[in-house]
Structures are given as C-alpha cells and as structure tokens.
Design a protein around this motif. Structure first.
Motif, PDB file in Angstrom:
ATOM      1  N   LEU A  65      -1.255  -0.988  -3.951  1.00  0.00           N
ATOM      2  CA  LEU A  65      -2.614  -0.668  -3.515  1.00  0.00           C
ATOM      3  C   LEU A  65      -2.632   0.769  -3.007  1.00  0.00           C
TER       4      LEU A  65
ATOM      5  N   HIS B 282     -12.379  -7.951  -0.604  1.00  0.00           N
ATOM      6  CA  HIS B 282     -11.677  -7.783   0.680  1.00  0.00           C
ATOM      7  C   HIS B 282     -12.562  -8.396   1.762  1.00  0.00           C
TER       8      HIS B 282
ATOM      9  N   GLY C 209      -4.630   2.346  -0.756  1.00  0.00           N
ATOM     10  CA  GLY C 209      -5.637   1.894   0.197  1.00  0.00           C
ATOM     11  C   GLY C 209      -6.324   3.065   0.897  1.00  0.00           C
ATOM     12  N   ASP C 210      -7.545   2.777   1.376  1.00  0.00           N
ATOM     13  CA  ASP C 210      -8.233   3.818   2.153  1.00  0.00           C
ATOM     14  C   ASP C 210      -7.588   3.994   3.524  1.00  0.00           C
ATOM     15  N   SER C 211      -6.608   3.143   3.835  1.00  0.00           N
ATOM     16  CA  SER C 211      -5.813   3.363   5.047  1.00  0.00           C
ATOM     17  C   SER C 211      -5.118   4.719   4.987  1.00  0.00           C
TER      18      SER C 211
ATOM     19  N   THR D 245       0.852  -1.191   0.000  1.00  0.00           N
ATOM     20  CA  THR D 245       0.000   0.000   0.000  1.00  0.00           C
ATOM     21  C   THR D 245       0.885   1.237   0.000  1.00  0.00           C
TER      22      THR D 245
ATOM     23  N   ASP E 147      -8.760   1.693  -3.602  1.00  0.00           N
ATOM     24  CA  ASP E 147      -9.870   1.328  -2.716  1.00  0.00           C
ATOM     25  C   ASP E 147     -11.117   2.160  -2.995  1.00  0.00           C
TER      26      ASP E 147
ATOM     27  N   LYS F 178     -10.679  -1.991  -5.358  1.00  0.00           N
ATOM     28  CA  LYS F 178     -10.874  -2.974  -4.279  1.00  0.00           C
ATOM     29  C   LYS F 178     -12.113  -2.568  -3.497  1.00  0.00           C
TER      30      LYS F 178
HETATM   31  O1  KIV Z   1      -6.177   0.224   2.898  1.00  0.00           O
HETATM   32  C1  KIV Z   1      -5.276  -0.641   2.891  1.00  0.00           C
HETATM   33  O2  KIV Z   1      -4.068  -0.329   2.934  1.00  0.00           O
HETATM   34  C2  KIV Z   1      -5.693  -2.039   2.830  1.00  0.00           C
HETATM   35  C3  KIV Z   1      -4.667  -3.108   3.019  1.00  0.00           C
HETATM   36  C4  KIV Z   1      -4.123  -3.129   4.384  1.00  0.00           C
HETATM   37  C5  KIV Z   1      -5.169  -4.429   2.587  1.00  0.00           C
HETATM   38  O3  KIV Z   1      -6.842  -2.301   2.625  1.00  0.00           O
END
Ligand code: KIV
Length: 270
Positions: A40, A135, A42-44, A21, A82, A111
């Motif tokens: 990725l 996911h 990611g929404d993180s 990510t 995401d 995702k």
């Molecule tokens: O948002 C993200 O980084 C994730 C991964 C941890 C799978 O969804």
C-alpha cells in the motif's frame, strides 16, 4: 505476479493476506523479494515521510510520486495507492483525474476512505476498470471530525453502521476493505458479513489479513509505539548506532581505509 483477483482466491482459501505500507523505491525493492502479498502506498506518507501531523496534508502529486517510486522498486507486487484527502470530493472529473494519476504512476488499485455519498463514485471507478479497496473505522482523513486518532465502532449502533457500510462497499464493487482500529468483535462481524476480504490494522485477528506501515514494523520511530504495531526490529537505534560509528571512524581517520578509495589516477582508471 500476484493480482487483484488473487484477493478473492485468498479469502476463499482462508489464506491470511499480508499488506505493508511503503513509500520509496529502496524499501520497495526489499519488499519485492519478500512474501508480502501487496504493498500500500498510503497517505500516511504525509505523516511518516513528510512529517505532517495528519494525512490531511497528503496530495495527489505526493501520492503519485511515491507510487511511481514504489513501482520502480517493486515491479512484481500488487500496489494499492491511497486517494488523498478531498481528492475524491470535488466532483467526478477531479476524482477520476486523481485515480488516473495514481494508476499511471503504477498502482494496480486505489484505496478510498468511506464517507457519506461516495458509493456512486466507488461504482464509477470500478466500472472504469480500476479496482477499489475501501477503508472503514478510524479513517484518518476524518481525524478532525473524530477529535483525534481514536478507536471507532465502539457502540452497537456504530458497529451496525460499519457492517452496513462494508456491505455497501462490497456491493459497489470493492475487492477488499481495510478496517482500522475498531473492536475485534466488530471486525469479526464485518468480516463475516462480506464475501470480499477485510484487511485489519488494530482490529485483532478475526479479519482476512493484516496491514502494517513498514516504518512501524521496523521500529524506525523510537517515540511511536501504538499498541497495534508490533516492532519486528529496532532500526531507529540501529541506524543511529551505524551513523555514530561512521562519524567516529571518519573522525579517527579510520574511514576511508585502504581499498575504499583509489590511491592514484592510474589506479582509479583501471
Ligand atoms: O495510509 C496508510 O498507511 C493506511 C494503512 C495504515 C491502512 O491507510
């Protein structure tokens, strides 16, 4: 450039898939020159970059901005973006608009966290020519329902549901599924039940690949050390040391030194 059909080949060949990510162009540029298979967005990012306490705060605009930055930095990598919290729960037009924004920002796929009722949407996105990564497990957008970032799939019944959900995502056309924080034996069962690859985080080794957040992998946050994230460096300490060194040099008037600036207008023009 690697592409989405490669995921099927990697699973068939038994080649472990690697995903990281990442959120910004500078880091993506570094990743572009590495062996990592896919990035990725990611929404993180809502937590890691923007400092929120959950991914609930991520928005389509936020994800699209980070996706575009990562694409500019990593032109050669497969990029998965995401679909943020509730962006796919407000009707099909709103969901497809979110997908459109992420694809136009430079993603190769989106995702989506599995929730009851979103299988038809997965089918529609796939039928529209957009590859979808599912996911399952500790899907962070459901943190309020889970009561925290807690391991999922611990009971036999919950494990059965995970296998069924994974099979439904595969049937709906997903090209892979992320499994997050479920017991390793359950991840192994899910992986065995699928033709498409699983990519695990906090799920042990019996999956088709692994994903880590770049900030965790590099040790950017001294206070965040989940069991599943191996720190391959300790950048928080190294960055702080570099900045302190810069401050000390500037205060001792040792920075800038000769050669790090132009002494006169005549020289700077050259
Ligand atoms: O948002 C993200 O980084 C994730 C991964 C941890 C799978 O969804």
């Amino acid at each position: 450039m690697k592409n989405i059909p490669d995921f099927h080949k990697w699973k068939a060949d038994g080649k472990p898939i690697t995903m990281v990510t990442c959120y910004d162009a500078a880091t993506a540029k570094i990743l572009n020159a590495t062996k990592v298979d896919t990035i990725l967005v990611g929404d993180s990012c809502a937590m890691v970059v923007h400092g929120f306490d959950s991914t609930v705060h991520a928005t389509v605009e936020m994800l699209a901005t980070h996706t575009a930055a990562v694409r500019r930095g990593a032109p050669d990598k497969v990029i998965v973006a995401d679909l943020p919290f509730l962006s796919n729960r407000k009707g099909i037009d709103v969901a497809m608009d979110a997908v459109d924004q992420l694809m136009k920002a430079g993603a190769n796929a989106v995702k989506l966290e599995r929730r009851k009722g979103n299988i038809q949407l997965v089918e529609h996105i796939v039928d529209s020519g957009v590859p979808v990564m599912g996911h399952l497990g500790l899907t962070p957008q459901s943190v309020n329902e889970f009561g925290g970032f807690k391991m999922q799939g611990k009971s036999d019944a919950a494990a059965r549901v995970l296998v069924e959900d994974a099979q439904m995502l595969e049937q709906a056309g997903c090209f892979s599924v992320v499994l997050e924080c479920i017991p390793a034996d359950v991840a192994s069962k899910v992986t065995a039940a699928l033709h498409i690859p699983t990519i695990g985080i906090g799920c042990g080794p019996s999956v088709s690949g692994q994903v880590l957040v770049i900030n965790d992998l590099l040790g950017m946050d001294a206070d965040f050390q989940p069991r599943f994230a191996r720190k391959y460096d300790n950048l928080s300490e190294r960055i702080a040391a570099a900045v302190n060194q810069y401050c000390a040099d500037a205060q001792r008037l040792e920075f800038p030194a000769a050669g790090e600036y132009s002494a006169s207008l005549a020289k700077s023009a050259r």
